[in-house]
Each structure stands twice: as C-alpha cells, then as structure tokens.
Design an enzyme around this catalytic site. Sequence first.
Site, PDB file in Angstrom:
ATOM      1  N   ARG A 162      55.131 126.326 -13.253  1.00  0.00           N
ATOM      2  CA  ARG A 162      54.813 127.756 -13.304  1.00  0.00           C
ATOM      3  C   ARG A 162      54.124 128.061 -14.629  1.00  0.00           C
ATOM      4  NH1 ARG A 162      55.437 132.189 -10.545  1.00  0.00           N
ATOM      5  NH2 ARG A 162      56.779 131.407  -8.893  1.00  0.00           N
TER       6      ARG A 162
ATOM      7  N   ASP B 127      60.134 127.791   1.892  1.00  0.00           N
ATOM      8  CA  ASP B 127      60.709 128.172   0.600  1.00  0.00           C
ATOM      9  C   ASP B 127      61.761 129.248   0.841  1.00  0.00           C
ATOM     10  OD1 ASP B 127      61.082 128.073  -2.122  1.00  0.00           O
ATOM     11  OD2 ASP B 127      59.040 128.647  -2.654  1.00  0.00           O
TER      12      ASP B 127
ATOM     13  N   ASP C  18      58.281 122.768  -4.382  1.00  0.00           N
ATOM     14  CA  ASP C  18      58.770 122.194  -5.646  1.00  0.00           C
ATOM     15  C   ASP C  18      59.981 121.311  -5.368  1.00  0.00           C
ATOM     16  OD1 ASP C  18      60.989 123.949  -5.384  1.00  0.00           O
ATOM     17  OD2 ASP C  18      59.939 125.513  -6.507  1.00  0.00           O
TER      18      ASP C  18
ATOM     19  N   LYS D 170      55.745 121.498  -8.846  1.00  0.00           N
ATOM     20  CA  LYS D 170      55.195 122.799  -9.250  1.00  0.00           C
ATOM     21  C   LYS D 170      55.454 123.053 -10.731  1.00  0.00           C
ATOM     22  CE  LYS D 170      57.387 126.938  -8.311  1.00  0.00           C
ATOM     23  NZ  LYS D 170      57.844 128.065  -7.476  1.00  0.00           N
TER      24      LYS D 170
ATOM     25  N   HIS E 144      69.460 132.561  -4.257  1.00  0.00           N
ATOM     26  CA  HIS E 144      68.538 131.683  -4.998  1.00  0.00           C
ATOM     27  C   HIS E 144      69.279 130.539  -5.693  1.00  0.00           C
ATOM     28  CE1 HIS E 144      64.809 130.494  -6.717  1.00  0.00           C
ATOM     29  NE2 HIS E 144      65.289 130.611  -7.930  1.00  0.00           N
TER      30      HIS E 144
ATOM     31  N   ARG F  46      67.446 135.887  -9.281  1.00  0.00           N
ATOM     32  CA  ARG F  46      66.662 134.890 -10.017  1.00  0.00           C
ATOM     33  C   ARG F  46      66.883 134.969 -11.526  1.00  0.00           C
ATOM     34  NH1 ARG F  46      60.940 135.739  -7.176  1.00  0.00           N
ATOM     35  NH2 ARG F  46      61.854 137.793  -6.865  1.00  0.00           N
ATOM     36  N   GLN F  47      67.356 136.123 -12.011  1.00  0.00           N
ATOM     37  CA  GLN F  47      67.747 136.207 -13.441  1.00  0.00           C
ATOM     38  C   GLN F  47      69.214 135.788 -13.495  1.00  0.00           C
ATOM     39  OE1 GLN F  47      65.662 137.216 -16.063  1.00  0.00           O
ATOM     40  NE2 GLN F  47      67.247 136.957 -17.607  1.00  0.00           N
TER      41      GLN F  47
HETATM   42  C1  R5P Z   1      61.331 129.858  -7.010  1.00  0.00           C
HETATM   43  O1  R5P Z   1      62.103 129.066  -7.507  1.00  0.00           O
HETATM   44  C2  R5P Z   1      61.433 130.306  -5.600  1.00  0.00           C
HETATM   45  O2  R5P Z   1      62.058 129.342  -4.807  1.00  0.00           O
HETATM   46  C3  R5P Z   1      60.085 130.654  -5.033  1.00  0.00           C
HETATM   47  O3  R5P Z   1      59.299 129.461  -5.032  1.00  0.00           O
HETATM   48  C4  R5P Z   1      59.406 131.687  -5.845  1.00  0.00           C
HETATM   49  O4  R5P Z   1      60.258 132.782  -6.022  1.00  0.00           O
HETATM   50  C5  R5P Z   1      58.141 132.134  -5.181  1.00  0.00           C
HETATM   51  O5  R5P Z   1      57.526 133.079  -5.989  1.00  0.00           O
HETATM   52  P1  R5P Z   1      55.998 133.454  -5.787  1.00  0.00           P
HETATM   53  O6  R5P Z   1      55.768 133.785  -4.339  1.00  0.00           O
HETATM   54  O7  R5P Z   1      55.826 134.650  -6.698  1.00  0.00           O
HETATM   55  O8  R5P Z   1      55.175 132.293  -6.237  1.00  0.00           O
END
Ligand code: R5P
Length: 281
Positions: A183, A207, A158, A181, A119, A86-87
């Site tokens: 954040r 997801d 999202d 969504k 991701h 994710r980074q």
């Molecule tokens: C983000 O883009 C991912 O697809 C997930 O939605 C995210 O990693 C979920 O994170 P969390 O469970 O901390 O909300």
Amino acid sequence: MKIACTGRSRALGARIAGILGAGLVETRTSRFPDGEMYLQTGPLDESTVVVGSLLSDDSLLELLLLIDACNRSEVSLVVPYLGYARQDREFRPGEPVSARAIARALSAGVSRVVTVNVHKESVLSHFAVPASQVTLEAEIGDFIATLSLRDLLILAPDRGAAPFAASVAKRGGWEADHLEKTRISGEVVRMEPMRGEAWKGDVVIVDDIISTGGTIAAAARMLAGRGARGVHAVCVHGLFAGNARTLLGSAGIRELAASDTIESENSRYSAAAAIARALSR
Ligand code: R5P
C-alpha cells in the site's frame, strides 16, 4: 423473538426474520429541530435481535439509540459490517484503537454480538459480552458457481487474504493463489505478479472489503496485462467509497459483487442464512 433493524440494514434484517420465522419491529427515525436524531420502535417481544451495519457515524448513533429503545427486551446484536474495525491498533502515537472504542460502546445493553467477516478476529475480544463472527466463504463460492466461468482461478489481492481465497476455492474445487500488495497510500497500491505463468482463464479476485477499489483495480489491470480472459471481483463488504465503481469498471472488472452486509446494487448474495444459523446456536 422479533427483529429490529436500522435503516441501512432493512433488507438483510427482513431476510433474517424470514429464515427465523420472526416478526419485524417497525422503527422510524427523524430529526429534532437542532439536528439530533429521534428514534421510535413499535411493540417489542421479550427478546429482540437488533440488526445494523456500522457504515457511518450516523449509523452508529442509530444503532445505539435502537439498542437503548429495546432495553426492556433481551438484545442480541448483529452488526453485519463492523465499521472502524480496520483501526485495530495504535498505528501512530496518540491514535485511538477505534475498534475497541466501538466495541465497548456497542457492548452496553446487549447480551451477545454477532458480526460477519470482521477485518481482524482480535477485534472481537474488545466486546464486553460474548462476540463471534460468521464468515461467508461458502456463500461466495456458491455465488461464483452460478457465474458459469471457465478455467477459474480464485485470487487473493494480498498474502493476508490468501486463506480466505483458499477457502472460497475449496468450495468449488478451483485453483487459488495470492498477489503481493504494497500500500503506497490510502488510495494507491502496488501489486507484484503472482507465482507461475499468466492465467489465461477467468479470475475472480476475492477480498473481505472493497473500499476505494484501489486494491482490486491494481490487481485487475495487472491480470488483464498478463492475458486473463475475464477478471471479476467478489467481496463480503462492498463499501464502494467515492468513485470506486467507476475505477473498477475502467480497470476491466466484469462482475462486481458483494453481500448484503452493506446493501447496494452490487449485493448479489446474502449473509442472512449464515447469521440466522449463528443466532440459532
Ligand atoms: C485490507 O486489508 C482489506 O482486506 C482490503 O484489501 C482493503 O480494505 C481494500 O481497500 P481498497 O478497496 O480501498 O483498496
């Protein structure tokens, strides 16, 4: 060909071995008195599939040691959950592209890499060897079909996950939609209502990753408030960090399922067949 697994990927490794008819390599780890990790494998073949999810800094180290222990064998590397993905860019000045650092480190000593629902697909380009991903939308669809849900909507939390949800929905001929969504912080997200009328049937939110559970919990609360009959969540990689399970339970999630890329009590379907197919190509 033999399969060698890290400690956190033993069940999935055994399933892949069963499908491919390959033997499992015994591996054991311990610690030197100063805390450094020690690893030893049993006898290897000419080619080895190393299977290990990247779940923690220790699991990265274990994977690096295991790859090196297999250095007399041709190694195909399977990283079912590719942590740090994710980074995938420098969000603020001075940050590393962690996904790139990990991909470079894992490229040494392997001839190819297979991962699952990474991701961002662009992360694969950081590997110095051929790297590909398998995606589990069909497996998720087949799992949802076993739940006997009615008037089903497959919902992405999202916009980015909308194609993923659409692909899961297509498997079972269900409706699909997505939320908007925003954040607010690492744990807090805000959800905007979905298009159209409130859904009165069952909703399965899908997801790629559930980490803190904040995304799914926010979506579940909103859906329950709008009259959904039951809200369920299925992801590929169930990290369930901190008190995620409690949070999701209190948000009213009934069925909480993930694959075995991260092995846990919520691993309800397997990535093994998809990975085995990719290795056979
Ligand atoms: C983000 O883009 C991912 O697809 C997930 O939605 C995210 O990693 C979920 O994170 P969390 O469970 O901390 O909300």
